[in-house]
Write a protein that holds these residues in place. Structure first.
Motif, short mmCIF file in Angstrom:
data_model
loop_
_atom_site.label_atom_id
_atom_site.label_comp_id
_atom_site.label_asym_id
_atom_site.label_seq_id
_atom_site.Cartn_x
_atom_site.Cartn_y
_atom_site.Cartn_z
N MET A 1 -6.53 -10.38 31.65
CA MET A 1 -7.42 -11.44 32.14
C MET A 1 -7.55 -11.48 33.65
SD MET A 1 -8.98 -12.62 29.62
CE MET A 1 -9.85 -13.80 30.60
N LEU B 1 1.48 -20.09 27.01
CA LEU B 1 1.02 -19.24 28.10
C LEU B 1 2.02 -18.10 28.30
CD1 LEU B 1 1.99 -20.79 31.52
CD2 LEU B 1 2.36 -22.02 29.39
N GLN B 2 1.50 -16.97 28.67
CA GLN B 2 2.37 -15.85 29.03
C GLN B 2 2.11 -15.49 30.49
OE1 GLN B 2 2.53 -12.77 25.94
NE2 GLN B 2 2.50 -14.36 24.37
N CYS B 3 1.04 -14.73 30.75
CA CYS B 3 0.79 -14.43 32.17
C CYS B 3 0.26 -15.65 32.90
CB CYS B 3 -0.17 -13.26 32.31
SG CYS B 3 -1.90 -13.66 32.03
N TYR C 1 -2.83 -16.59 33.35
CA TYR C 1 -4.10 -16.45 34.07
C TYR C 1 -5.22 -17.28 33.42
CZ TYR C 1 -7.27 -14.30 37.40
OH TYR C 1 -8.14 -14.10 38.43
N THR D 1 -4.64 -19.92 31.74
CA THR D 1 -4.10 -21.24 31.46
C THR D 1 -4.84 -22.40 32.14
OG1 THR D 1 -1.97 -20.16 31.18
CG2 THR D 1 -1.94 -22.56 31.37
N CYS E 1 -8.09 -15.61 26.07
CA CYS E 1 -6.71 -15.33 26.46
C CYS E 1 -6.36 -13.97 25.88
CB CYS E 1 -5.77 -16.40 25.89
SG CYS E 1 -4.03 -15.97 26.15
N ARG E 2 -5.78 -13.11 26.70
CA ARG E 2 -5.46 -11.78 26.21
C ARG E 2 -3.99 -11.68 25.81
NH1 ARG E 2 -8.17 -7.81 23.68
NH2 ARG E 2 -8.20 -5.82 24.78
N CYS E 3 -3.20 -12.70 26.15
CA CYS E 3 -1.74 -12.57 25.93
C CYS E 3 -1.22 -13.22 24.67
CB CYS E 3 -0.99 -13.21 27.10
SG CYS E 3 -1.26 -12.45 28.69
N THR E 4 -1.70 -14.40 24.33
CA THR E 4 -0.96 -15.24 23.38
C THR E 4 -1.42 -15.11 21.94
OG1 THR E 4 -2.52 -17.06 23.59
CG2 THR E 4 -0.66 -17.04 25.12
S1 FES Z 1 -1.65 -16.21 29.05
FE1 FES Z 1 -2.33 -14.32 29.83
S2 FES Z 1 -4.44 -14.46 29.46
FE2 FES Z 1 -3.71 -16.22 28.48
#
Ligand code: FES
Ligand code: FES
Lengths: 801, 167
Positions: A216, B98-100, B102, B104, B135-138
């Motif tokens: 992202m 949330l992970q990264c 971004y 959030t 969101c690409r992480c969660t």
């Molecule tokens: S927490 Fe990384 S893009 Fe949503």
């Protein structure tokens, strides 16, 4: 009920997470600790690279090739230089003597062709988006305006887009050396005999479509110099590797270059790279003596952040009529794109030892050919080689089951390594240290309600329900925890796979940990704090974790390949052991006994059989004061460790997916998804579940939604987020996740790594489910992404046949 | 250059801006409000979501001049201060949504707007309501849970008569 669905349990865990300050009597490892990282990310006090503002900062923009393949006959930047606010403009030619060639660190064969890869093209462009010139201006908007004033003349050359065409006699060449980068082979056992003797043979071709990783946070670079030393902030996963590579490429001495990865918004392999923009920004700050910033737009990123996957896979299984596998043969064509970037050629090799999956067999034969095309180079993307391998073998196992009219779970059972057979050396030569495929599969089947769903499927088939139910199985393993350096060496990789950690107990008893891992969303600050809290018996809150800046963390191999905990975390743990031994000596000296008589528990050193004791905090202060230390001991309570893993680790698991496919419209709905993963011992279940969720989502995205599409001229049609379909919350289901726990034997904690598992497992589970739904209609493959249109067409073709 | 007056997170600014300046660049580059990130250039990702006069907008698709006379709330202005977090921020933390991080800020601001319109949304409604935020992480599971939890906590806090910032 799965763990997550139990509200009572959740409430209890939250209560637990909120009581702090004391070292936890049951230990930190295994607790659902809420993350230390969250507060600043949730309140906007972040430091993304693009947030960094320095006095006098200038902004960089790149002019990019609109042609897939062309000779550059003229570049004129002079008009751009005249525009207000423009400080400088350069063509590739202008920087030709100093920009060097972007590095490829993985020459997989002796005779591999590694073409020159100038950061800005000088005489020829080979993909749409390749940089040809750059502008430096006083603000973003002016820099963008000035691009329009640059004139470039191109003489078109034929694009090379299809791998089979590229290898054909007389094909137009991407590079003078031809379109083949390398061929790499591996063989074990007598494949010819297996193919000759086995009564059953499955031959299939699968297409691993090209994907755009789409972290992202777009890439961004800030570079500055004081005239002698250079500092670069970059949205990178690999500050340490980047520093070494930039020093080698630009000639700026390594000790004059500091690289910082501040907050980084996801990577998934796409920020495991040494990019043209990083090199050029460094050269620009060197030339201009001013700080420069470049921030990628998403559309620029879709074109120029390395892509993932893109393979044509031929897989053959030779089997007995009872389903037992005799051998597997794999032939791959892998699209390298136009150049070999940092680890481009090695990516399919990370899958080379995985096409045998969790199964036993007598023979295995693997050939991989890397092919140049006029497209963006490919490189690491979540799983890197292993999702491709798992997809091919798990799809083919379902085909074998169908051919033999067996249940797909049963055919796997007949072939997999049994739990009592570990450690097991596979046909591909890896030694799987531990695992229990039976336990994970049985748990998954129970959570999924496998038998009931099969009964419903039979019923829908009988009723000729237009909405058919499909069930997909994927029993995967992966090699992760990259990697034992000797293995990387044997595969011709340019570096090692060790990791560094250091631990220092400060005079007040607080602990600073420096790790060579470089987190970009994984939660290392939390997980490493848990590890250290247990190892040293200090409160979780008393530990802080530093990373991602080569001036603070001077040594590291960074984050990728599910390696951080297994290699980086274990390095930190190893440093803790050294700290403890040192503290034990100080304790013995202070308490006037021998170190052997001092026992350690929960932060306290006690003399056996007496009440005499010292806490680690007291000993840290004693080390600081240094008034009375053992003879010859340096006055500090800290230690370093650089750890080279003895083996890979091998997470495994069973993923089950149920889909409803509307045979009239081709629409797919995921009805349920169950994942049981065995990632060994778990440091923080909350973080593990998050990694699994995100991984599954990315794997499903490959199965159903995503594909980078080039047209016949080599233009990327999916160059924006509007065209490249990333799934939203509305496109994905909830996942049921659970675990079995078979500790790894290759590290003291028994951890295996979890970053890539979900992505590796889920793609074949989903496609197997779709094909399972369609099998009664005579369909036995759908090319990914399995869009409604593709499914509808496949059904129509079968109906017409 | 047009002059605009805009209130951002409770502070009033008067600034001359180029007519083409995007609100998100105004916030980030001019005011230093870098809590709001940019994830795309086609209004697809939602990372840049802020509240404009109480309603969520993608600040990359609004010009700064269009915000003239408006009240903008970003992720930085949501918490009441003194180390406290808004219940929705807390819910994201508790549920590991949330992970990264971004996506959030945009995710939280979009979810706030969703809860304003529907204080007790179902899982389905949350998934559809957040369709414009990627969101690409969660894998979104925990985001959905966090919004549910946030809704409950905001509801409870309001019942208890505490002031919760809802736009
Ligand atoms: S927490 Fe990384 S893009 Fe949503
Ligand atoms: S940055 Fe505004 S929607 Fe993507």
């Amino acid at each position: 009920m799965t763990e997550e669905l139990d509200a009572g349990m959740v409430a209890q865990r939250i209560a637990e997470s909120d009581q702090v300050s004391e070292p936890s009597p049951n230990g930190e490892v295994g607790r659902r600790r809420r993350r230390k990282e969250d507060a600043r990310l949730l309140t906007g006090r972040t430091q993304w690279t693009d947030n960094i503002q320095l006095p006098g900062m200038l902004y960089v923009q790149f002019l990019r090739s609109p042609m897939a393949h062309a000779r550059i006959t003229r570049v004129d930047v002079s008009a751009a230089r005249e525009l207000p606010g423009v400080v400088a403009a350069f063509s590739g030619q202008d920087l030709a003597s100093e920009q060097g060639s972007l590095p490829c660190a993985w020459p997989v064969t002796e005779d591999i062709a590694i073409p020159e890869h100038p950061p800005m093209a000088v005489s020829e462009v080979r993909y749409v988006g390749e940089a040809v010139a750059c502008v430096v201006a006083t603000d973003r908007y002016r820099a963008a305006d000035a691009l329009e004033a640059i004139e470039v003349d191109y003489e078109p050359l034929p694009p090379v887009l299809d791998m089979n065409d590229a290898l054909a006699e007389g094909a137009p060449k991407v590079h003078e050396t031809g379109n083949k980068a390398y061929t790499w082979k591996f063989a074990q056992g007598d494949m010819e005999a297996a193919l000759r003797d086995a009564p059953v043979r499955i031959d299939r071709t699968y297409i691993q479509q090209r994907l755009i990783p789409s972290a992202m946070e777009p890439r961004a670079v800030v570079a500055t110099t004081d005239g002698e030393t250079f500092t670069m902030w970059s949205a990178t996963q690999i500050p340490h590797i980047l520093r070494v590579m930039l020093a080698l490429t630009t000639g700026i001495p390594e000790h004059k270059l500091r690289v910082i990865a501040p907050d980084v918004g996801g990577g998934f392999g796409s920020k495991l790279q040494v990019t043209a923009e990083e090199v050029v920004c460094l050269l620009l700050t060197k030339r201009l003596g001013k700080p420069v910033k470049w921030t990628e737009s998403r559309s620029e990123g879709n074109l120029t952040v390395h892509h993932g996957r893109d393979q044509i896979q031929h897989i053959t299984i030779a089997a007995e009529s009872d389903g037992r596998i005799r051998g597997v043969r794999v032939e791959l064509l892998v699209d390298m794109g136009a150049y070999l970037m940092l680890v481009t050629p090695g990516i399919p090799l990370l899958g080379a030892f995985m096409y045998n999956g969790i199964y036993k067999m007598d023979a295995y034969d693997f050939t991989c050919t890397g092919v140049f095309t006029t497209k963006m180079p490919t490189d690491a993307y979540r799983g890197a080689g292993r999702p491709e391998a798992t997809y091919a073998i798990e799809r083919a196992m379902d085909e074998l089951a169908a051919e033999l009219n067996m249940d797909p779970v049963e055919v796997r059972r007949r072939n997999w390594i049994k739990h009592e057979e570990f450690p097991y050396t596979t046909i591909a030569g890896l030694t799987y240290d531990s695992g229990n495929y039976e336990a994970a599969t049985d748990k998954a089947l129970a959570l999924f309600g496998y038998d009931k769903l099969r009964a419903e499927q039979a019923d829908r088939r009988d009723r000729r329900d237009p909405v058919q139910l499909g069930i997909g199985v994927s029993t995967y393993t992966e090699m992760c925890g990259l990697a034992p350096s000797r293995v990387l060496g044997s595969l011709s990789y340019g570096a090692g796979g060790w990791e560094h950690g250091s631990v220092r107990v400060l005079p007040t008893g607080k602990v600073e940990v420096v790790t060579g891992s470089s987190a970009h969303g994984q939660g290392h600050e939390t997980a490493w704090s848990q590890l250290v809290a247990d190892a040293l018996g200090v409160p979780f809150e008393d530990v802080s974790v530093l990373h991602g800046d080569t001036a603070i963390s001077h040594r590291g191999m960074d984050t990728y390949g599910s390696r951080s905990l297994v290699v980086g975390g274990m390095a930190v743990l190893s440093a803790c052991e050294k700290v403890k031994e040192k503290a034990r000596k100080i304790a013995a000296h202070t308490l006037e006994c021998s170190p052997e008589d001092v026992e350690f528990s929960q932060g306290v050193f006690r003399v056996k059989g007496t009440g005499a004791q010292k806490t680690i905090q007291e000993l840290a202060l004693a080390a600081f004061a240094a008034h009375d230390l053992p003879e010859g001991m340096e006055p500090r309570l800290d230690a370093d460790a650089t750890l080279d893993p003895e083996n890979f680790s091998f997470p495994h698991g069973t993923h089950l997916c149920a889909v409803e496919v509307d045979t009239e419209t081709g629409h797919v709905k995921i009805r349920s998804y169950v994942a049981v993963d065995d990632v060994g011992r778990v440091v923080n279940p909350l973080i593990v579940e998050g990694q699994v969720h995100g991984g599954i989502a990315q794997g499903i995205a490959q199965a159903l939604y995503e594909e980078a599409v080039y047209d016949a001229e080599g233009n990327l049609l999916t160059s924006t987020m509007a065209d490249y379909l990333l799934p939203s919350a509305a496109d994905l289901p909830d996942f049921v996740t659970d675990r079995t726990e078979t500790p790894a034997t290759s590290n003291p904690l028994g951890v295996k790594g979890v970053g890539e598992a979900g992505t590796i497992a889920s793609t074949p589970a989903v496609v197997n489910a779709i094909v399972d739904a369609l099998r009664p209609h005579g369909v036995h493959d759908i090319q990914m992404p399995c869009t409604p249109e593709r499914i509808w067409r496949a059904l129509r073709e079968r109906a017409q046949a | 250059m047009p002059r605009i007056t805009v209130t951002v997170d409770g502070i009033r600014y008067e600034e001359d801006v180029e007519p083409r300046l995007l609100l998100v660049h105004f916030l980030r580059d001019r005011l230093g409000k870098t809590g709001t990130p940019i994830g795309c250039d086609t209004s697809n990702c939602g990372a840049c979501t802020v509240l404009l006069d109480g309603k969520s907008v993608k600040s990359c698709s609004v010009l700064a001049v269009q915000a003239d006379g408006c009240d903008v709330v970003t992720i930085e202005g949501l918490a009441p201060g003194n180390g406290q977090m808004h219940p929705l921020q807390r819910a994201f933390h508790e549920e590991h949504a949330l992970q990264c991080g971004y996506c959030t800020p945009g995710m939280v601001m979009a979810a706030l707007d969703l809860l304003r319109e529907n204080p007790d949304p179902s899982e389905e409604e949350i998934r559809h309501g957040l369709e414009g935020n990627l969101c690409r992480c969660t894998g979104y599971c925990n985001i959905v849970r966090a919004v549910r939890r946030g809704a409950q906590e905001m509801g409870q806090a309001q019942e208890a008569g505490q002031e919760v910032r809802t736009p």
